[in-house]
Design a protein around this motif. Structure first.
Motif, PDB file in Angstrom:
ATOM      1  N   GLY A   7       0.823  -1.201   0.000  1.00 28.42           N
ATOM      2  CA  GLY A   7       0.000   0.000   0.000  1.00 28.42           C
ATOM      3  C   GLY A   7       0.855   1.248   0.000  1.00 28.42           C
ATOM      4  N   ALA A   8       0.725   2.039  -1.059  1.00 32.82           N
ATOM      5  CA  ALA A   8       1.515   3.267  -1.190  1.00 32.82           C
ATOM      6  C   ALA A   8       0.629   4.495  -1.024  1.00 32.82           C
ATOM      7  N   GLY A   9      -0.347   4.381  -0.147  1.00 33.94           N
ATOM      8  CA  GLY A   9      -1.173   5.542   0.177  1.00 33.94           C
ATOM      9  C   GLY A   9      -0.428   6.424   1.159  1.00 33.94           C
ATOM     10  N   GLU A  10      -1.153   7.298   1.827  1.00 35.05           N
ATOM     11  CA  GLU A  10      -0.540   8.258   2.731  1.00 35.05           C
ATOM     12  C   GLU A  10       0.246   7.578   3.859  1.00 35.05           C
ATOM     13  N   VAL A  11      -0.317   6.545   4.454  1.00 36.94           N
ATOM     14  CA  VAL A  11       0.351   5.872   5.578  1.00 36.94           C
ATOM     15  C   VAL A  11       1.538   5.048   5.086  1.00 36.94           C
ATOM     16  N   GLY A  12       1.309   4.167   4.119  1.00 30.25           N
ATOM     17  CA  GLY A  12       2.381   3.315   3.609  1.00 30.25           C
ATOM     18  C   GLY A  12       3.535   4.106   3.027  1.00 30.25           C
ATOM     19  N   LEU A  13       3.225   5.137   2.263  1.00 26.69           N
ATOM     20  CA  LEU A  13       4.267   5.957   1.657  1.00 26.69           C
ATOM     21  C   LEU A  13       5.031   6.745   2.718  1.00 26.69           C
TER      22      LEU A  13
END
Length: 168
Positions: A7-13
């Protein structure tokens, strides 16, 4: 150390950038091809396009030799399935992001034990605990990185005859 983040959303990124800045190796799995293309141009990590809930996507990655597998999407079921599959593939540690509702559901059914999740986290709880810690220790400066480096605190103004005046 090597980390695999699904997951490269806000948290993962955000986690990936922090780990990279500290000299760790990061493999980032993202199913959105546009995000993968954008990140390949800007992020010094191994970015793989794939659906983390599929065994075939996780099998392509050397998860056995990573230090931790983090499932950080907004989809609770996909995060649980990915961590469980990664554990079955031999990953040492799993960290599974769960929504507040799902985290509360674990009181009824022990998802972490049933699906071999080593750790779970809820971003709402993490943010609340961080804010509480900052407010409790106002005598020192604490730098936290959340939501692009910002946390918004609001003050409430009460009426001049409020029973809350003078209360902590």
């Amino acid at each position: 150390m090597q980390f695999v983040i699904a997951g490269a959303g806000e948290v993962g990124l955000g986690i990936a950038k922090t780990l990279l800045a500290r000299g760790h190796q990061v493999v980032l799995i993202e199913k959105n091809p546009q995000i993968v293309r954008d990140l390949n141009d800007t992020l010094a990590a191994n970015i793989i396009e794939g659906d983390l809930s599929f065994y075939s996507a996780l099998r392509k990655i050397d998860v056995v030799n990573c230090d931790a597998f983090l499932a950080m999407t907004q989809n609770d079921a996909a995060n649980i399935m990915a961590c469980h599959t990664a554990k079955l593939l031999g990953v040492k540690q799993t960290i599974c992001r769960l929504s507040l509702d799902f985290q509360q559901e674990t009181q009824l059914f022990n998802y972490p034990a049933h699906f071999s999740l080593d750790h779970t986290l809820t971003t709402q709880y993490s943010c609340a605990f961080t804010i509480a810690r900052i407010l409790r220790s106002s005598h020192r400066v604490v730098l936290e990185q959340f939501s692009h480096g910002t946390v918004e605190l609001r003050a409430l103004k009460v009426g001049s005859k409020s029973q809350l005046i003078g209360e902590k």
